[in-house]
Design an enzyme around this catalytic site. Structure first.
Site, PDB file in Angstrom:
ATOM      1  N   ASP A 142      -2.368 -17.252   5.771  1.00 12.24           N
ATOM      2  CA  ASP A 142      -3.470 -18.066   5.237  1.00 12.24           C
ATOM      3  C   ASP A 142      -4.000 -19.014   6.320  1.00 12.24           C
ATOM      4  O   ASP A 142      -5.210 -19.145   6.525  1.00 12.24           O
ATOM      5  CB  ASP A 142      -3.049 -18.833   3.968  1.00 12.24           C
ATOM      6  CG  ASP A 142      -1.631 -19.404   4.042  1.00 12.24           C
ATOM      7  OD1 ASP A 142      -0.945 -19.203   5.068  1.00 12.24           O
ATOM      8  OD2 ASP A 142      -1.221 -20.065   3.075  1.00 12.24           O
ATOM      9  N   ASP A 169      -5.270  -5.007   6.556  1.00 14.23           N
ATOM     10  CA  ASP A 169      -6.481  -4.443   5.959  1.00 14.23           C
ATOM     11  C   ASP A 169      -7.521  -5.553   5.750  1.00 14.23           C
ATOM     12  O   ASP A 169      -8.686  -5.434   6.134  1.00 14.23           O
ATOM     13  CB  ASP A 169      -6.114  -3.791   4.619  1.00 14.23           C
ATOM     14  CG  ASP A 169      -7.257  -2.969   4.053  1.00 14.23           C
ATOM     15  OD1 ASP A 169      -8.173  -2.603   4.824  1.00 14.23           O
ATOM     16  OD2 ASP A 169      -7.247  -2.689   2.845  1.00 14.23           O
ATOM     17  N   LYS A 187       3.845 -14.193   5.589  1.00 11.43           N
ATOM     18  CA  LYS A 187       4.019 -15.212   4.551  1.00 11.43           C
ATOM     19  C   LYS A 187       5.519 -15.264   4.223  1.00 11.43           C
ATOM     20  O   LYS A 187       5.942 -15.149   3.074  1.00 11.43           O
ATOM     21  CB  LYS A 187       3.163 -14.814   3.338  1.00 11.43           C
ATOM     22  CG  LYS A 187       2.812 -15.947   2.419  1.00 11.43           C
ATOM     23  CD  LYS A 187       1.880 -16.971   3.008  1.00 11.43           C
ATOM     24  CE  LYS A 187       1.915 -18.216   2.158  1.00 11.43           C
ATOM     25  NZ  LYS A 187       1.258 -19.376   2.751  1.00 11.43           N
ATOM     26  N   TYR A 204       0.811  -1.221   0.000  1.00 11.51           N
ATOM     27  CA  TYR A 204       0.000   0.000   0.000  1.00 11.51           C
ATOM     28  C   TYR A 204       0.846   1.274   0.000  1.00 11.51           C
ATOM     29  O   TYR A 204       0.305   2.356   0.122  1.00 11.51           O
ATOM     30  CB  TYR A 204      -0.926   0.022   1.233  1.00 11.51           C
ATOM     31  CG  TYR A 204      -2.128  -0.885   1.158  1.00 11.51           C
ATOM     32  CD1 TYR A 204      -2.245  -1.859   0.180  1.00 11.51           C
ATOM     33  CD2 TYR A 204      -3.158  -0.765   2.082  1.00 11.51           C
ATOM     34  CE1 TYR A 204      -3.346  -2.701   0.136  1.00 11.51           C
ATOM     35  CE2 TYR A 204      -4.265  -1.593   2.037  1.00 11.51           C
ATOM     36  CZ  TYR A 204      -4.349  -2.560   1.070  1.00 11.51           C
ATOM     37  OH  TYR A 204      -5.449  -3.378   1.025  1.00 11.51           O
TER      38      TYR A 204
END
Ligand code: NAD
Length: 353
Positions: A224, A248, A191, A124
């Site tokens: 995940d 987010d 991740k 972002y």
């Protein structure tokens, strides 16, 4: 003491929920001088900018703002006003509490967690290269030279910078927040095995800093897997520490766990300034009809009150929201009721007494 607070009504349902929150905060008896802070579509015509410098200056001067959502037009080349505001004021920490509320039926009971999201870096940050542009083609050639990386000629590119310094401050913030709010466990989502040099750096830095806070628990989960665990047993979590993009997405997920976007407040906090806003967007599908749920915005106002030291008033606003929800007679459409935005605000203001 009078508090100077910038009110940024924003777009869509923003002005409706902003007026409702102002109504409730004024009813607490706390002296607030509201300063108008135009931003978003409504600011473009009179001020020539989606985020006028005068609004930023007003926030710099007052140090706190209560902000409604602002629409980000898709595919127009406009930089997101929300992202610009967070970057220009260096509001590096987003805090989004999600707790089960009385009288709001959901799949899970007893949820009480807080998302702490890094707010300025990651995908972002706004470093983008448009498909087919000169810059994208130059980047493509440079990447081939640098490491033999091949990206397709028709690819658009968004970069994901995550720095050690940016991570240090959000990790420290999360631990200090946990200590100050009697939270006992921080779960970091990442991740790292796939994005070794961005998420990997975030995880490594966070893990090192975590060692300085032996009184707060620490857990690492791939994002995940974290999502799967959150929807099965959200009660297992206390504070979620996340880089920008995952933060987010998971804060909307957490909103869904406790009854929807109409209920979840948020704060964007930096060293110098703080901007309080609901997690939800401008909801163009219901804008202008006076039916939006103002509770997320009202609870954002309660977070603001606590931030400026009005602890008792903040607790009273939260208790009034709980009382109205528990009672169940005055409810907005998203919670299955028929009450208008103003009726919900009136009921909460009345419950303050
Ligand atoms: P949204 O949050 O505006 O709406 C998603 C759904 O939730 C809609 O069905 C909407 O009606 C409902 N909803 C949201 N808030 C509600 C409320 N208070 N009461 C009742 N129902 C509510 O998300 P979106 O549609 O993806 O985004 C709309 C616009 O808002 C986009 O331009 C987006 O970029 C922007 N946005 C802004 C912010 C912000 O200003 N911080 C945050 C998210 C999205």
């Amino acid at each position: 003491m009078t508090h100077n607070v910038v009110l940024v009504p924003g777009d869509g349902i923003g002005p409706e929920v902003a007026a409702a929150a102002r109504r409730v905060l004024d009813a607490t008896g706390v002296e607030i001088r509201w300063i108008d802070g135009p931003a978003g579509a409504g600011a473009l015509e009179p001020h020539g900018a989606l985020l006028p410098e005068s609004t930023l200056d007003a926030i710099r001067s007052c140090r706190v703002a209560l902000k409604g959502p602002i629409t980000t037009p898709v595919g127009t080349g406009f930089r997101s006003v929300n992202v610009a505001l967070r970057q220009d004021l260096d509001l590096f920490a987003a805090v989004r509490p999600a707790r089960s509320l009385p009288g709001v039926p959901t799949r899970h009971a007893g949820v009480d967690l807080v998302v702490v999201r890094e707010n300025t870096e990651d995908l972002y940050q706004g470093i983008e290269f448009e498909r087919g542009s000169e810059q994208a083609l130059a980047l493509r050639a440079r990447l081939r030279d640098l490491g033999g990386f091949e990206i397709r000629e028709d690819a658009g590119v968004t970069l994901k910078p995550i720095s050690a310094s940016g991570t240090h401050r959000i990790v420290r913030f999360a631990f200090e927040y946990a200590r100050a709010n009697r939270r006992h466990m921080i779960t970091v989502g990442h991740k790292a095995p796939v994005m070794r040099f961005s998420d990997g750096l975030f995880l490594e830095t966070a893990r090192t800093d975590a060692a300085d806070y032996p009184d707060v628990g620490w857990e690492e989960i791939q994002v995940d897997h974290l999502s799967a665990r959150l929807v099965r047993r959200p009660q297992d979590f206390d504070v979620l520490l996340l880089p920008n993009l995952y933060g987010d997405i998971l804060s909307d997920l957490c909103a869904g766990l406790v009854g929807g976007l109409g209920l979840i407040p948020g704060a964007n906090i930096g060293w110098e300034y703080a901007v309080f806003e609901p997690v939800h967007g401008s909801a163009p599908d219901i804008a202008g009809r006076g039916i939006a749920n103002p509770i997320a915005m009202i609870l954002s106002g309660a977070m603001l009150l606590r931030h400026v030291g009005e602890l008792e008033a903040a607790a009273r606003v939260e208790a009034a929201v709980d009382a109205v929800l528990r009672d169940g007679r005055v409810r907005s459409g998203d919670l299955g009721g028929t009450a208008s935005t103003d009726e919900v605000a009136e009921a909460i203001a009345a419950a303050l007494a």
